[in-house]
Design an enzyme around this catalytic site. Structure first.
Site, short mmCIF file in Angstrom:
data_model
loop_
_atom_site.label_atom_id
_atom_site.label_comp_id
_atom_site.label_asym_id
_atom_site.label_seq_id
_atom_site.Cartn_x
_atom_site.Cartn_y
_atom_site.Cartn_z
N ASP A 210 0.85 -1.19 0.00
CA ASP A 210 0.00 0.00 0.00
C ASP A 210 0.88 1.25 0.00
OD1 ASP A 210 0.29 1.06 3.01
OD2 ASP A 210 0.18 -1.12 3.04
N ASP A 212 0.73 3.60 2.41
CA ASP A 212 0.55 4.19 3.73
C ASP A 212 -0.63 5.17 3.64
OD1 ASP A 212 1.70 3.88 6.39
OD2 ASP A 212 2.16 6.01 6.28
#
Length: 291
Positions: A210, A212
């Site tokens: 991802d 973050d």
């Protein structure tokens, strides 16, 4: 020359590896407590291998409660020479996209609730972690991943946070914009420091799941998205692992960068002042220097 034994510490999503000959789950007792799980041993491509699921099978341990000292000590007791961490992470760089891997070469340690050393009162030691990963082992991982068709970036700073919560938006922006971190995770510290104290070569492969919370087009971290990406990353990680024996070989010379001699001048406490109980616990980690 010594016999190579590669250990893989598998993070979120990687709880076993396949293809091992003579595969056996074994118990390893450690004076530092029980490791995260049994350790899977065997051979891959003729090279001795060990696999330890960092969180335990079934994901039992949080990042804070992982028994890092017991894990590293147990691997050392088994005869491991090279430790490769494979772990999930968030990305602070647009070009480090979910599904990509990163060869980590630096760390910023923001953990605070973990035991970070085998040494202490009664036997003090100071090892250098200026370069916390092994410059021989990391390129082997890079090549193995590349040959397996994995998109992998060579070099990156890993910020280790305590967790288990993900970053706030303010923290994410600070780590990215002011501190210059490239990826963020919760488990490589104090693991890398302990591996150095145990005189083990250590490499870290971060698997991006991802962005973050800093990325304006992706918003906050969604665990459902992470799990989806983890599934794909896990198979890529296993493909990289299958290529490691060919890169490292069945025998190895002393580490040219001195990882296996990190304690040579590190132990400060005079022999007559050393705590006998602590020294006995250090038999695997530092027995070479304390014998």
């Amino acid at each position: 020359m010594t016999e190579t034994m590669i250990a893989v510490i598998g993070g979120s999503g990687i709880y076993d590896i396949d293809g091992l000959d003579e595969a056996t789950w074994v118990d390893v007792e450690s004076p530092w407590g029980m490791p995260s799980d049994q350790i899977l041993t065997g051979r891959l491509g003729g090279v001795k291998m060990a696999f330890l699921p960092r969180h335990g099978r079934g994901h039992v341990h949080s990042p804070t409660t992982v028994p890092y000292r017991a894990n590293i000590d147990a691997l050392k007791r088994l005869g491991v020479t090279d430790v490769i961490s494979v772990s999930a992470c968030g990305s602070f760089r647009e070009e480090y996209a979910p599904g990509d891997f990163v060869v980590v070469d630096q760390f910023i340690d923001r953990t605070f609730a973990r035991e970070k050393s085998f040494f202490g009162t009664g036997c003090v030691a100071h090892v250098s972690v200026a370069h916390p990963t092994c410059p021989r082992l990391s390129p082997a991982c890079l090549t193995a991943a590349t040959e397996a068709g994995v998109k992998i970036h060579n070099g990156g700073t890993y910020l280790a946070m305590e967790g288990p919560q993900f970053s706030t938006l303010a923290e994410s922006k600070m780590y990215r914009e002011q501190w210059g971190a490239d990826v963020i995770g919760m488990t490589n510290m104090p693991e890398a420091k302990l591996a150095r104290e145990a005189e083990l070569c250590y490499a870290s492969i971060a698997m991006v799941t991802d962005y973050d919370s800093w990325h304006p087009d992706h918003g906050e971290v969604e665990i459902s998205d992470i799990i989806k990406t983890l599934t794909g990353n896990a198979e890529k990680g296993r493909a990289m692992i299958r290529g490691l024996p060919a890169q490292l070989g069945a025998e190895r010379a002393p580490c040219p960068h001195g990882c296996d001699r990190a304690l040579e001048y590190a132990i400060m406490t005079a022999p007559e002042k050393r705590d006998a109980e602590l020294v006995s616990k250090l038999d695997a980690v530092a027995g070479r220097m304390l014998a």
